[in-house]
Write an enzyme that holds these catalytic residues in place. Structure first.
Site, PDB file in Angstrom:
ATOM      1  N   SER A 142     -10.506   0.020   7.011  1.00 34.32           N
ATOM      2  CA  SER A 142      -9.830   0.085   5.704  1.00 34.32           C
ATOM      3  C   SER A 142      -9.126  -1.186   5.247  1.00 34.32           C
ATOM      4  O   SER A 142      -8.674  -1.253   4.106  1.00 34.32           O
ATOM      5  CB  SER A 142      -8.811   1.224   5.696  1.00 34.32           C
TER       6      SER A 142
ATOM      7  N   SER B  39     -10.039   2.131   2.735  1.00 33.77           N
ATOM      8  CA  SER B  39      -9.093   2.828   1.885  1.00 33.77           C
ATOM      9  C   SER B  39      -8.104   1.906   1.172  1.00 33.77           C
ATOM     10  O   SER B  39      -7.493   2.331   0.204  1.00 33.77           O
ATOM     11  CB  SER B  39      -8.309   3.840   2.717  1.00 33.77           C
TER      12      SER B  39
ATOM     13  N   LYS C 131       0.849  -1.197   0.000  1.00 38.13           N
ATOM     14  CA  LYS C 131       0.000   0.000   0.000  1.00 38.13           C
ATOM     15  C   LYS C 131       0.879   1.240   0.000  1.00 38.13           C
ATOM     16  O   LYS C 131       1.889   1.283   0.718  1.00 38.13           O
ATOM     17  CB  LYS C 131      -0.912  -0.041   1.236  1.00 38.13           C
TER      18      LYS C 131
END
Lengths: 95, 517
Positions: free
Chosen positions: B183, B159, B79
């Site tokens: 998330s 997210s 990420k």
């Protein structure tokens, strides 16, 4: 409506974010909506409740008070949008 | 080489150890898949083929010497919230521009030390603020899943939407993610993947771009429960650089998987049965209860009375901490600068241009609730409500070992379908956010398909640092539910792109043929 346009401008100034007139009007509505929604917390009696500070009881670890790194000015300014030598360059602050 | 990318992480680990293929072949298969599929999905914001091939070559050398490390040669996506030394890290915000860290996050360093291979950096909502991956400065991520008979682009959740999309589309074996209010678990649930947010303090936050420091935790998104267990073991550590990381050994979570759930006490909280809950979510939940019961667990009704206050309290705590954390983006030390007429004007212009609308909104809310005269009414009040939420769980865990809930209130929605009112988007996190507020571990495991043919997940919540029990219970659900994979690789440009065939599979169970463990 808890938040008026003047309040939006005041907090935008505190947050150092420039807002246009149009944005300020939209934010007035959005921020009021969110703040109205979080107001439901007033229903909860928290009179004798301590605020939460940690998930599990633990004492903050301590370490010897000695320098463990440093001497990396070139790395620190590496990503600066403007620099000179090992200094950050900013607009003039003092006349 | 599409066979290689479809392997689970555990299967790929076995294949490498048996020398059925090399780490270089495995890395190349993924790099080719990214090349062919990322245009349609936008899951990666940066591919790092040179690094991947260099690490794979090192892995092959270690296999040749008979010295493989635990994750030797296994390709992962990272990420873009994790700082990676010498590799652009943006948090998917324009304000970080081409920021290139001179250091490595502790979690990614742990993974590289264990032999893992980096394929690239994955898209996410800007500063991890969002539930649909639509707020990224690199544009939205598309889910590989589509509704039955439709080719409307669906969100992969947020997210960590790049992570969930890439794992579901076989563009990596597993991915790192972060979870502040859901998330990891919400994107995992709506893409048919497994995601775990460990207990606050289990993974070091050092080198991960901060959003809300008292809530943020790192964790993996993976194809199976076993894969998630393998990854978390090698992400977690005690870190002197993060004083909130816990000083406790990391257990071998994989070893816990086979233990079964006989005698496990599972709590079902009545407060999660919210008004207007879709029938299919209720049915899925009941299905999960039945699965665990037939695997030998006992089911207990429990009450978590402050559940409904978790989300509004979160939307005080998270913006407050974000407004403080994001004060560092001032156009002086790193990232972009938009010159103004003086220093203050430069700050204001830089932050107006560099932050997207959702980030600006949260910084402003946070600034408001922390401003003079409001601290007690908002932030302090919310932190007291957190104590009550935590207390609810403490009481429940006197009677049960894990808590079972749905992960999300519904399946994936279309890109652009939930706009306008920010509160509507926030409601996606209604079942996940309590876990962050109490600092507990939570895992989402795929459990079924919606009436639209898209995945749904169940969430298990555990006692602090009892991730092992979560993996054990999640494995029982996975055993019963099977795995859920996308039938048609429509995003892969190598596969007959001539006619744009919409996914038109009959609704009936496109459950993968994946073997049950």
């Amino acid at each position: 409506m808890q938040v008026d346009e003047a309040t939006v401008r005041r907090i935008a100034r505190l947050a150092r974010i420039k807002v246009t007139d149009q944005e300020a009007r939209a934010l007035e509505k959005e921020l009021s909506g969110i703040l109205d929604w979080v107001k439901q917390l007033d229903e909860v009696d928290t009179g004798s409740v301590e605020p939460m500070t940690r998930v599990v009881a633990m004492t903050l670890r301590k370490r010897a008070d000695v320098v463990t790194d440093g001497d990396m000015a070139d790395q620190i300014i590496k990503n600066a949008p403007a620099s000179e030598g090992t200094f950050f360059v900013v607009p003039k602050v003092v006349e | 080489m599409t066979e290689l990318i479809k392997l689970t992480l555990a299967e790929a680990r076995e294949g490498l150890r048996q020398k059925r293929f090399s780490a270089t072949e495995l890395a190349r298969a993924f790099l080719d898949a990214i090349e062919a599929g990322n245009k349609a999905l936008n899951a990666y914001v940066l591919a790092t083929p040179e690094i991947a091939l260099r690490q794979a070559a090192e892995a092959d050398a270690r296999f040749a010497r008979g010295e493989p490390r635990p994750l030797e040669g296994l390709p992962l996506g990272i990420k873009d919230l994790y700082c990676t030394k010498g590799v652009r890290t943006t948090a998917c915000s324009s304000i970080l521009d081409a920021f290139t860290p001179t250091y490595e996050s502790t979690v990614t360093q742990n993974l590289w030390d264990a032999g893992a291979v980096m394929l690239g950096k994955l898209n996410n909502d800007e500063f991890a603020m969002g539930s649909s991956n639509e707020t990224s400065c690199f544009g939205p991520v598309v889910s590989p899943w589509r509704r039955t008979g439709s080719n409307v682009a669906l969100v992969p959740g947020g997210s960590s939407g790049g992570s969930s999309s890439a794992v579901a589309a076989d563009l990596c074996l597993g991915a790192t993610a972060t979870d502040t209010g859901g998330s990891i678990r919400q994107p995992a649930a709506i893409t048919g993947t497994v995601g775990i947010k460990p207990t606050y303090g289990r993974c070091s936050r050092w080198g991960i771009v901060a959003f809300a420091s008292s809530l943020d935790q790192a964790g993996p998104i993976a194809k199976t429960v076993r894969d998630a267990a393998i990854l978390l073991r090698h992400m977690a550590s005690t870190d002197p650089k993060d004083s909130t990381s816990v000083d406790a050994p990391v257990p071998d979570y994989e070893a816990a998987l086979g233990a079964g759930v006989k005698g496990l006490r599972v709590g079902v909280p009545k407060e999660y049965r919210v008004d207007g809950m879709p029938r299919e979510i209720e049915d899925l939940w009941q299905q999960g209860i039945d699965w665990l019961r037939s695997a030998g667990a006992t089911i207990h009704d429990i009450s978590l009375p402050h559940t409904k206050y978790a989300l509004p309290a979160y939307y005080i705590v998270a913006p407050a901490e974000c407004s403080s954390n994001l004060a560092r983006y001032d156009g002086v030390r790193y990232g972009m600068r938009k010159p103004g007429k003086d220093l203050i004007d430069t700050y204001e212009a830089t932050r107006a241009a560099g932050f997207g609308a959702e980030v600006r909104r949260r910084v402003l809310i946070g600034t408001y609730v922390l401003s003079a005269g409001y601290y007690d009414a908002y932030y302090l009040k919310a932190q007291k409500v957190r104590t009550l939420i935590k207390r609810d769980f403490d009481e429940a865990f006197g009677k049960v070992d894990v808590v079972l809930t749905p992960t999300t209130p519904g399946p994936a929605f279309g890109i652009g379908e939930v706009g306008g009112d920010p509160v509507q988007m926030y409601l996606n996190d209604i079942f996940t956010v309590t876990v962050n507020m109490a600092g507990l571990p939570g895992i989402s495991v795929p459990a079924g398909l919606s009436s639209e043919g898209t995945p749904l997940g169940l969430q298990l919540i555990g006692k602090p640092f009892d991730e092992a029990t979560l993996f054990r219970a999640a494995q029982a659900i996975e055993n019963a539910a099977g795995r859920f994979t996308v039938a048609e690789r429509w995003w892969d440009a190598r596969l007959a792109p001539a006619k744009t065939a919409p996914a038109r599979k009959p609704a009936s169970k496109p459950k993968s043929g994946g073997k049950k463990k």
